[in-house]
Structure formats: structure tokens, C-alpha cells
Design a protein around this motif. Structure first.
Motif, mmCIF file in Angstrom:
data_model
loop_
_atom_site.group_PDB
_atom_site.id
_atom_site.type_symbol
_atom_site.label_atom_id
_atom_site.label_comp_id
_atom_site.label_asym_id
_atom_site.label_seq_id
_atom_site.Cartn_x
_atom_site.Cartn_y
_atom_site.Cartn_z
ATOM 1 N N GLY A 1 0.800 -1.212 0.000
ATOM 2 C CA GLY A 1 0.000 0.000 0.000
ATOM 3 C C GLY A 1 0.838 1.270 0.000
ATOM 4 N N ILE A 2 0.275 2.355 0.518
ATOM 5 C CA ILE A 2 0.990 3.629 0.621
ATOM 6 C C ILE A 2 2.132 3.474 1.627
ATOM 7 C CG2 ILE A 2 0.778 6.030 1.376
ATOM 8 C CD1 ILE A 2 -2.081 6.003 0.322
ATOM 9 N N LYS A 3 3.323 3.981 1.234
ATOM 10 C CA LYS A 3 4.517 3.793 2.065
ATOM 11 C C LYS A 3 5.282 5.108 2.209
ATOM 12 C CE LYS A 3 5.132 -0.562 -0.454
ATOM 13 N NZ LYS A 3 4.232 -0.217 -1.549
ATOM 14 N N VAL A 4 5.963 5.236 3.332
ATOM 15 C CA VAL A 4 6.861 6.370 3.560
ATOM 16 C C VAL A 4 8.201 5.816 4.023
ATOM 17 C CG1 VAL A 4 7.343 8.399 4.984
ATOM 18 C CG2 VAL A 4 5.022 8.012 4.126
ATOM 19 N N TYR A 5 9.289 6.260 3.375
ATOM 20 C CA TYR A 5 10.648 5.892 3.771
ATOM 21 C C TYR A 5 11.338 7.130 4.331
ATOM 22 C CZ TYR A 5 10.254 1.477 1.194
ATOM 23 O OH TYR A 5 9.876 0.237 0.750
ATOM 24 N N ILE A 6 12.015 6.987 5.481
ATOM 25 C CA ILE A 6 12.678 8.118 6.139
ATOM 26 C C ILE A 6 14.133 7.756 6.443
ATOM 27 C CG2 ILE A 6 12.681 9.645 8.148
ATOM 28 C CD1 ILE A 6 9.678 9.216 8.383
ATOM 29 N N ALA A 7 15.045 8.678 6.121
ATOM 30 C CA ALA A 7 16.467 8.504 6.425
ATOM 31 C C ALA A 7 16.781 9.089 7.799
ATOM 32 C CB ALA A 7 17.310 9.188 5.357
ATOM 33 N N HIS A 8 17.652 8.409 8.559
ATOM 34 C CA HIS A 8 17.992 8.849 9.917
ATOM 35 C C HIS A 8 19.507 8.762 10.145
ATOM 36 C CE1 HIS A 8 13.700 8.299 10.993
ATOM 37 N NE2 HIS A 8 13.799 7.147 10.355
ATOM 38 N N ASN A 9 19.962 9.572 11.068
ATOM 39 C CA ASN A 9 21.306 9.453 11.620
ATOM 40 C C ASN A 9 21.122 9.365 13.129
ATOM 41 O OD1 ASN A 9 23.866 9.787 12.701
ATOM 42 N ND2 ASN A 9 24.464 11.412 11.271
ATOM 43 N N VAL A 10 21.187 8.132 13.630
ATOM 44 C CA VAL A 10 20.972 7.920 15.068
ATOM 45 C C VAL A 10 22.319 7.598 15.701
ATOM 46 C CG1 VAL A 10 19.761 6.568 16.825
ATOM 47 C CG2 VAL A 10 18.633 7.077 14.637
ATOM 48 N N ASN A 11 22.783 8.541 16.509
ATOM 49 C CA ASN A 11 24.066 8.381 17.208
ATOM 50 C C ASN A 11 25.213 8.061 16.245
ATOM 51 O OD1 ASN A 11 22.872 8.804 19.791
ATOM 52 N ND2 ASN A 11 22.192 6.669 19.814
ATOM 53 N N GLY A 12 25.192 8.696 15.063
ATOM 54 C CA GLY A 12 26.280 8.515 14.106
ATOM 55 C C GLY A 12 26.109 7.362 13.147
ATOM 56 N N GLN A 13 25.085 6.546 13.303
ATOM 57 C CA GLN A 13 24.807 5.432 12.393
ATOM 58 C C GLN A 13 23.618 5.786 11.506
ATOM 59 O OE1 GLN A 13 26.078 2.004 11.819
ATOM 60 N NE2 GLN A 13 24.722 2.494 10.108
ATOM 61 N N LEU A 14 23.786 5.549 10.213
ATOM 62 C CA LEU A 14 22.706 5.857 9.277
ATOM 63 C C LEU A 14 21.728 4.688 9.164
ATOM 64 C CD1 LEU A 14 24.565 7.664 6.346
ATOM 65 C CD2 LEU A 14 23.631 8.609 8.466
ATOM 66 N N TYR A 15 20.459 5.036 9.141
ATOM 67 C CA TYR A 15 19.385 4.051 9.024
ATOM 68 C C TYR A 15 18.319 4.579 8.056
ATOM 69 C CZ TYR A 15 21.145 2.257 13.541
ATOM 70 O OH TYR A 15 21.924 1.769 14.565
ATOM 71 N N THR A 16 17.485 3.651 7.599
ATOM 72 C CA THR A 16 16.267 4.017 6.872
ATOM 73 C C THR A 16 15.111 3.253 7.490
ATOM 74 O OG1 THR A 16 17.475 4.354 4.801
ATOM 75 C CG2 THR A 16 15.095 4.067 4.625
ATOM 76 N N THR A 17 14.004 3.940 7.750
ATOM 77 C CA THR A 17 12.808 3.268 8.264
ATOM 78 C C THR A 17 11.699 3.336 7.218
ATOM 79 O OG1 THR A 17 12.120 5.332 9.344
ATOM 80 C CG2 THR A 17 13.282 3.698 10.694
ATOM 81 N N VAL A 18 10.785 2.381 7.295
ATOM 82 C CA VAL A 18 9.658 2.353 6.369
ATOM 83 C C VAL A 18 8.374 2.149 7.159
ATOM 84 C CG1 VAL A 18 9.771 -0.158 5.935
ATOM 85 C CG2 VAL A 18 8.735 1.353 4.228
ATOM 86 N N TYR A 19 7.309 2.755 6.667
ATOM 87 C CA TYR A 19 5.978 2.697 7.287
ATOM 88 C C TYR A 19 5.003 2.316 6.174
ATOM 89 C CZ TYR A 19 8.885 5.634 10.243
ATOM 90 O OH TYR A 19 9.943 6.125 10.978
#
Length: 396
Positions: free
Chosen positions: A296-314
Motif C-alpha cells: 500500500g501507501i509507504k513512507v521511507y525516512i532517512a535517519h542518523n541515530v548516534n552517528g549510524q545511518l538508518y532508513t525506516t519504512v511505514y
């Protein structure tokens, strides 16, 4: 005495570089994806032609079925009329025999003829007997013909019923084939078209940042401080019940779509506010295209958490309220949960990979939508979801 000194060289490789790529790598990946998309598009055109031909054949079969059913109906009506005619002929024969009183052979005919009072009457009676006998023979012959015709029609009816059954079976098989051809996605996530779009956006962004062709883009992101550094994670919902776990080979929901489940499902009522799990920047919002049919409809967000890069999806959102490049925090409403009215099982939606209202939350190393599934890990590795077993209520 000589002293030996052992010098140990420790090379620390930051996790941020493990999942990174250079611009050169990204251009190569883009070329591969575009070629793959061209191949898929060509295959889709071929498949679409086959589907159109199949639909035309199905229409033709439906017409043949309707015509056959009408012929069967006509045949049944004709059989009924024939049976009624046979009964009428039988009655006529019985009436004639009663009239002539033919019960014991042809002697009765002779008695009837010789009982005439005159020669003229005898000739008349002879003529009557002859005509009645011929009429009786004709009735019997006509009766036999009607019976034969009835048997032929019964055979035709049986053949038509068999043909109709075969045509219906062929129709069912063709419809099943058509439905199989319509399902193209294998797992929740982005389509190739989504990946190409995201990759182009990333390349454009990194070139504007001044990243070199050989520089790791994740290092370039950190060097340019394009992402605010978050100090931790938050549940993307105020509260939810855990309903499904991260699985590389999915076994908990056969028929939910795909062979993997690279996230954790959080059951909530439809229309519940969904927040970003950490401070970051929106990487991609999917509100149309092939991938809507699984996720379905999705959102991807880029993060820098404590110096580590991540991507989350909803995933499985009812709607999204953010756009590409937008800065978000854990207090930003990025959309609203869906999962039931958007589901094909509800009879109202388009998403075949959901069976009820919930949010699918996933996380991956690095800032890449294209490589999300390859870099995805179990969200329960994050401390705030460590105890998120099925049936457990989790809260912010």
C-alpha cells in the motif's frame, strides 16, 4: 636480551561505511535497474497482449456457453412437445382401435365388411376398413419416427451438456491463469520503478552536496551534516499491539503476499496517527504504482541515530502527510494507519498483502531505499522493541 614488541594494528571500520555506495556504484545500479525495467516493460506488453487475447477468448466462450444453453433449452422444449405428440398419437390409435373393435385379429374386419346389407354398402365398408388400416399403419410409423427423433435429441442434449461442462472448465482455467498473471510482486516493498525514482533523487542530491564519484555517499552525508543526529528511537505510534514478527521466510501468514516480512506489524485502529520513529528526512513517499498492490501507501525516512545511518519504512498507510526531502521529528505525523479498507480482502482496497488494520514498521542500515530489503534487520534489535513479542502492547 632483546625485547620483542608486538604491535597490533586495529582498523576500525565504522558501520556507516559497510552499507554505503559511491556515486559511481549508484550510476551502475541505476543503469542495471533501468535495463531491468525495460525488460519488464517489454514482458508486460507481451503479457498484456496475451491477457487481452485471453479476455477475448473468454468473451467468445461465454457467448458459446449462452448459445449452448439456449439450444439445450430449445431441445428440452422440443422433447416435451414430442412426448406430448406421442401421447396424442397413442390416444388416437386407441380411439381408432376401440371404434373398430379390433381385439382378436383381422376376422373382425371381415365380419364388419360381410355384415353389409347390400353390395354397395359392402364396398363402402371395405373402403373404410382399408383407409382405417392404412391410417393405423401410418400412425404407428409416425410414432416410431417420433420416438427415434426423441432418442436423437436426447443424445444431442447429452453431448451438448458435456460440451458445456468442458467449456466451463476451460473458462475457469483461463480465468485462473489471468489472475496468476496479474500478481507480479513477490514481497512487501518498492517496485523497480520506485527504486529508479529513489536512486535518481539520491544521485541528484549527492551531486549537489559535492560528493565525488568514488566517495562513499554515507560518509558524504555525515561530512556535510545533512541529517540531524538523533539520540534515540521512539515507537511510531502512541500505542499498539504487536501482531506479526520480522521473518526472512514468512510462515505466520501464508497468502499474505510474498516470501518475506522485513518488518514488525503493529495492530492499531484505522486512521491512527503514525509518527517518525526518529528525527530524519523523508526519502520516498509511494502513493501510486505497482508496489501499492503489496504494501500500500509507504513512507521511507532517512535517519542518523548516534552517528549510524538508518532508513525506516511505514507501510499499509491510509494516507501520507509528508513529502520528499521534508525534515521530520518523532512528533511529526507522517500519515495515518490503514490496512483494512485498503486491503483487497475487504472488497474495497488494492493491497493484497494485508489482512487487517495495522502499521508495518521496518528498519535497515544505511540511507538507501533501493537496498532496503538487502540491509533490513529485525526491528526488535532496537531497544524500544526488544520485548515486542506477539500480543504484547507497546507504547511510546
Amino acid at each position: 636480551m632483546k625485547r620483542l614488541f608486538l604491535i597490533v594494528l586495529i582498523i576500525i571500520v565504522l558501520p556507516v561505511n559497510v552499507y554505503g555506495k559511491t556515486l559511481r556504484d549508484m550510476y551502475s545500479q541505476l543503469a542495471e535497474l533501468e535495463q531491468e525495467q525495460d525488460n519488464i516493460d517489454s514482458g508486460k506488453k507481451m503479457t498484456q497482449t496475451q491477457i487481452n487475447d485471453l479476455k477475448s477468448e473468454i468473451v467468445s466462450i461465454n457467448k458459446n456457453i449462452a448459445n449452448t444453453e439456449q439450444e439445450i433449452s430449445d431441445a428440452e422444449e422440443s422433447i416435451i412437445l414430442s412426448e406430448n405428440s406421442i401421447e396424442e398419437k397413442k390416444e388416437e390409435t386407441n380411439q381408432m382401435l376401440k371404434y373398430l373393435q379390433v381385439t382378436s385379429g383381422e376376422n373382425v374386419y371381415l365380419e364388419y365388411i360381410f355384415a353389409a346389407d347390400s353390395y354397395t354398402e359392402m364396398i363402402y365398408r371395405y373402403s373404410v376398413v382399408t383407409q382405417m388400416s392404412d391410417y393405423n399403419n401410418n400412425l404407428v410409423e409416425e410414432l416410431n419416427n417420433l420416438i427415434s427423433e426423441l432418442e436423437v435429441k436426447k443424445d444431442d442434449l447429452t453431448n451438448k451438456q458435456s460440451e458445456l461442462s468442458t467449456q466451463k472448465q476451460q473458462l475457469s482455467t483461463k480465468l485462473a491463469t489471468l489472475n496468476a498473471n496479474m500478481g507480479t510482486l513477490t514481497e512487501e516493498g518498492t517496485s523497480i520503478a520506485d527504486d529508479i525514482k529513489s536512486l535518481k533523487l539520491d544521485i541528484n542530491k549527492y551531486e549537489k552536496l559535492g560528493c565525488s564519484m568514488s566517495e562513499d555517499v554515507n560518509s558524504c552525508i555525515i561530512r556535510n551534516n545533512t541529517l540531524a543526529v538523533a539520540d534515540g528511537w521512539s515507537l511510531p505510534l502512541a500505542s499498539a499491539v504487536v501482531s506479526s514478527q520480522f521473518q526472512v521466510v514468512r510462515t505466520d501468514c501464508i497468502g499474505c503476499g510474498g516470501t518475506s516480512h522485513r518488518g514488525i506489524d503493529l495492530a492499531v485502529a484505522e486512521g491512527t496517527r503514525v509518527y517518525a520513529a526518529a528525527e530524519g528526512e523523508v526519502k520516498l513517499v509511494v502513493t501510486s504504482g505497482d508496489s501499492l498492490s503489496c504494501g500500500g501507501i509507504k513512507v521511507y525516512i532517512a535517519h542518523n541515530v548516534n552517528g549510524q545511518l538508518y532508513t525506516t519504512v511505514y507501510m499499509h498507510l491510509l494516507s501520507a502527510t509528508v513529502s520528499y526531502g521534508q525534515k521530520v521529528t518523532p512528533n511529526t505525523v507522517i500519515g495515518y494507519s490503514g490496512g483494512w479498507t485498503t486491503s483487497t480482502r475487504s472488497g474495497m482496497g488494492y493491497d493484497r498483502c494485508t489482512t487487517g488494520a495495522h502499521l508495518h514498521f521496518g528498519v535497515a542500515y544505511g540511507n538507501s531505499v533501493t537496498d532496503f530489503n538487502a540491509n533490513a534487520f529485525n526491528p526488535r534489535n532496537l531497544s524500544f522493541l526488544a520485548n515486542a513479542a506477539n500480543g504484547v502492547t507497546v507504547s511510546r
